[in-house]
Design a protein around this motif. Structure first.
Motif, PDB file in Angstrom:
ATOM      1  N   PRO A  47       0.806  -1.224   0.000  1.00  0.00           N
ATOM      2  CA  PRO A  47       0.000   0.000   0.000  1.00  0.00           C
ATOM      3  C   PRO A  47       0.842   1.279   0.000  1.00  0.00           C
ATOM      4  O   PRO A  47       0.305   2.360   0.039  1.00  0.00           O
ATOM      5  CB  PRO A  47      -0.801  -0.119   1.305  1.00  0.00           C
ATOM      6  CG  PRO A  47       0.072  -0.927   2.198  1.00  0.00           C
ATOM      7  CD  PRO A  47       0.838  -1.868   1.318  1.00  0.00           C
ATOM      8  N   PRO A  56       3.153   3.870  -1.872  1.00  0.00           N
ATOM      9  CA  PRO A  56       3.603   4.238  -3.216  1.00  0.00           C
ATOM     10  C   PRO A  56       5.112   4.417  -3.244  1.00  0.00           C
ATOM     11  O   PRO A  56       5.712   4.882  -2.272  1.00  0.00           O
ATOM     12  CB  PRO A  56       2.885   5.565  -3.478  1.00  0.00           C
ATOM     13  CG  PRO A  56       2.611   6.125  -2.123  1.00  0.00           C
ATOM     14  CD  PRO A  56       2.423   4.954  -1.213  1.00  0.00           C
ATOM     15  N   GLY A  57       5.726   4.048  -4.346  1.00  0.00           N
ATOM     16  CA  GLY A  57       7.163   4.271  -4.477  1.00  0.00           C
ATOM     17  C   GLY A  57       7.998   3.038  -4.190  1.00  0.00           C
ATOM     18  O   GLY A  57       9.209   3.054  -4.377  1.00  0.00           O
ATOM     19  N   SER A  97       4.575  16.024   6.073  1.00  0.00           N
ATOM     20  CA  SER A  97       4.241  14.710   6.642  1.00  0.00           C
ATOM     21  C   SER A  97       4.416  13.578   5.632  1.00  0.00           C
ATOM     22  O   SER A  97       4.283  12.410   5.985  1.00  0.00           O
ATOM     23  CB  SER A  97       2.821  14.708   7.189  1.00  0.00           C
ATOM     24  OG  SER A  97       1.897  15.027   6.180  1.00  0.00           O
ATOM     25  N   ILE A  98       4.745  13.914   4.379  1.00  0.00           N
ATOM     26  CA  ILE A  98       5.067  12.856   3.418  1.00  0.00           C
ATOM     27  C   ILE A  98       6.265  12.046   3.917  1.00  0.00           C
ATOM     28  O   ILE A  98       6.400  10.862   3.634  1.00  0.00           O
ATOM     29  CB  ILE A  98       5.368  13.461   2.026  1.00  0.00           C
ATOM     30  CG1 ILE A  98       4.107  14.077   1.445  1.00  0.00           C
ATOM     31  CG2 ILE A  98       5.904  12.409   1.062  1.00  0.00           C
ATOM     32  CD1 ILE A  98       4.324  14.756   0.128  1.00  0.00           C
ATOM     33  N   MET A 120       6.639  10.796   6.556  1.00  0.00           N
ATOM     34  CA  MET A 120       6.182   9.644   7.340  1.00  0.00           C
ATOM     35  C   MET A 120       6.369   8.350   6.543  1.00  0.00           C
ATOM     36  O   MET A 120       6.452   7.263   7.117  1.00  0.00           O
ATOM     37  CB  MET A 120       4.701   9.799   7.682  1.00  0.00           C
ATOM     38  CG  MET A 120       4.389  10.977   8.569  1.00  0.00           C
ATOM     39  SD  MET A 120       4.291  10.524  10.281  1.00  0.00           S
ATOM     40  CE  MET A 120       2.677   9.774  10.316  1.00  0.00           C
ATOM     41  N   LEU A 121       6.407   8.466   5.226  1.00  0.00           N
ATOM     42  CA  LEU A 121       6.582   7.277   4.383  1.00  0.00           C
ATOM     43  C   LEU A 121       8.032   6.816   4.341  1.00  0.00           C
ATOM     44  O   LEU A 121       8.328   5.706   3.922  1.00  0.00           O
ATOM     45  CB  LEU A 121       6.136   7.570   2.944  1.00  0.00           C
ATOM     46  CG  LEU A 121       4.659   7.767   2.672  1.00  0.00           C
ATOM     47  CD1 LEU A 121       4.455   8.149   1.228  1.00  0.00           C
ATOM     48  CD2 LEU A 121       3.906   6.483   2.986  1.00  0.00           C
ATOM     49  N   PRO A 167      10.464   5.820   6.479  1.00  0.00           N
ATOM     50  CA  PRO A 167      10.959   4.561   7.051  1.00  0.00           C
ATOM     51  C   PRO A 167      10.560   3.330   6.244  1.00  0.00           C
ATOM     52  O   PRO A 167      11.414   2.483   5.948  1.00  0.00           O
ATOM     53  CB  PRO A 167      10.318   4.542   8.443  1.00  0.00           C
ATOM     54  CG  PRO A 167      10.065   5.961   8.763  1.00  0.00           C
ATOM     55  CD  PRO A 167       9.711   6.620   7.463  1.00  0.00           C
ATOM     56  N   ALA A 168       9.282   3.244   5.868  1.00  0.00           N
ATOM     57  CA  ALA A 168       8.830   2.073   5.109  1.00  0.00           C
ATOM     58  C   ALA A 168       9.570   1.980   3.775  1.00  0.00           C
ATOM     59  O   ALA A 168       9.996   0.908   3.354  1.00  0.00           O
ATOM     60  CB  ALA A 168       7.324   2.154   4.869  1.00  0.00           C
ATOM     61  N   LEU A 206      12.502   3.226   3.123  1.00  0.00           N
ATOM     62  CA  LEU A 206      13.914   2.899   3.375  1.00  0.00           C
ATOM     63  C   LEU A 206      14.100   1.399   3.524  1.00  0.00           C
ATOM     64  O   LEU A 206      15.047   0.828   2.986  1.00  0.00           O
ATOM     65  CB  LEU A 206      14.402   3.612   4.644  1.00  0.00           C
ATOM     66  CG  LEU A 206      14.946   5.031   4.485  1.00  0.00           C
ATOM     67  CD1 LEU A 206      15.489   5.523   5.815  1.00  0.00           C
ATOM     68  CD2 LEU A 206      16.030   5.069   3.425  1.00  0.00           C
ATOM     69  N   ILE A 207      13.179   0.771   4.275  1.00  0.00           N
ATOM     70  CA  ILE A 207      13.288  -0.679   4.458  1.00  0.00           C
ATOM     71  C   ILE A 207      13.236  -1.380   3.102  1.00  0.00           C
ATOM     72  O   ILE A 207      14.062  -2.242   2.782  1.00  0.00           O
ATOM     73  CB  ILE A 207      12.162  -1.193   5.384  1.00  0.00           C
ATOM     74  CG1 ILE A 207      12.383  -0.658   6.796  1.00  0.00           C
ATOM     75  CG2 ILE A 207      12.116  -2.718   5.399  1.00  0.00           C
ATOM     76  CD1 ILE A 207      11.263  -0.976   7.768  1.00  0.00           C
TER      77      ILE A 207
END
Lengths: 134, 186
Positions: free
Chosen positions: B49, B51-52, B147-148, B150-151, B153-154, B156-157
């Motif tokens: 879910p 994007p990117g 607040s973008i 916030m994406l 960490p996910a 980066l993983i």
């Protein structure tokens, strides 16, 4: 030129870089997953192309239609547990990334539609300080 | 066999030691490979879910260019690949974000390789994370929505994991006996 069948080349710096990034990302993900609060008087801010398009109360269920380069339909609604949430109902952008994003319901969270340069963000209401300090 | 020692002697200056026509031709070939990899990747739907999140197949060709043709070759391959992909299938908006990530990513890869401390794995992981950082930064600048991040960490993983996978594949390719020699001897 003799090629020895050696194991793949991994060097100390690779391990350090990868581990540091991964650990940092996992810690960051933990904070991101728990960031924000549920605020009854939170506002939903819609920004298009970096300019404020409109501010709506999170407490009021409604459908917001933004018709710019592309059309985005934003829903403020109640979820099954009775909490107010915001989701992108539809968009006619090519990627549909924003429609597939999970709904947002806490301050600081956002849904972005990059082709339309549109962002929907929940910002804390006045009850913010109380919510943070419990 | 060790990629590192080769880079120190002649690989780094491939751009100046190779005849211009050979440099141009090899860049063109790798750009074509990168373009096909970009396209193949766009056919694989990832059930996430966020994007990117991407596998970054095209970086196999960019890493090959970096180690075989040097920094300038890698830069050219990646930028031309993104421009062509934008014109052919991703669209203008996605192309801009890809450019922001692509430029930052390839510059970081060149720098990481220059330090001489990293193997293909480290260079690949660094490039993938820089790519994400560049794209997200542009998104924040364009939408004025901090607040973008916030994406981040996910993303980066996913970048670290796909960076390792791509680094692994690139290293398998670059270990091909005689590959580097074939670029320089003709």
């Amino acid at each position: 030129m003799k090629i020895k069948k050696t194991a793949l080349q991994i060097r100390t710096a690779d391990v350090i870089l990868t581990a540091a990034l991964f650990v940092g990302a996992v810690i960051g993900a933990f904070f991101a997953a728990n960031a924000g609060v549920y605020a009854d008087d939170a506002r939903v801010t819609v920004t298009v192309g970096g300019e404020l398009y409109g501010v709506y109360a999170l407490s009021e269920a409604q459908e917001i239609v933004v018709d710019k380069t592309y059309e985005n339909v934003i829903m403020i609604e109640e979820d099954s547990s009775g909490r107010m949430r915001v989701r992108m109902k539809s968009a006619d952008c090519p990627g549909q990334d924003c429609v597939h994003r999970p709904p947002i319901d806490r301050t600081g969270q956002s849904i972005v539609c990059l082709p339309n340069m549109l962002s929907v963000e929940i910002r804390g209401g006045e009850g913010d300080a109380d919510a943070y300090t419990y | 066999m060790p990629i590192r020692t080769d880079t120190k002697s002649k690989m780094r200056d491939a751009c100046t030691t190779l005849p211009p026509v050979r440099m141009l031709t090899l860049c063109a070939v790798l750009t074509a490979v990168a373009l096909v990899l970009s396209y193949l990747e766009s056919l694989i739907p990832l059930p996430v879910p966020v994007p990117g999140v991407k596998l970054g197949f095209a970086n196999i060709a960019v890493l090959s260019a970096l180690y075989l043709l040097g920094g300038r070759g890698a830069f050219a391959v990646n930028i031309i690949r993104i421009l062509l992909a934008g014109l052919m299938f991703t669209g203008f908006s996605a192309m801009l974000y890809a450019l922001a990530g692509g430029i930052l990513g390839v510059l970081v890869m060149i720098l990481l390789k220059r330090t001489g401390l990293f193997s293909v794995f480290g260079v690949s992981v660094g490039g993938a994370t820089a790519h994400i950082a560049g794209q997200l930064s542009l998104a924040v600048l364009v939408t004025h929505t901090v607040s973008i991040f916030m994406l981040l960490p996910a993303l980066l993983i996913s970048a670290v994991l796909s960076g390792l996978l791509i680094g692994f594949i690139a290293q398998l390719i670059l270990r091909t006996p005689g590959l580097k020699r074939s670029v320089h001897e003709y």
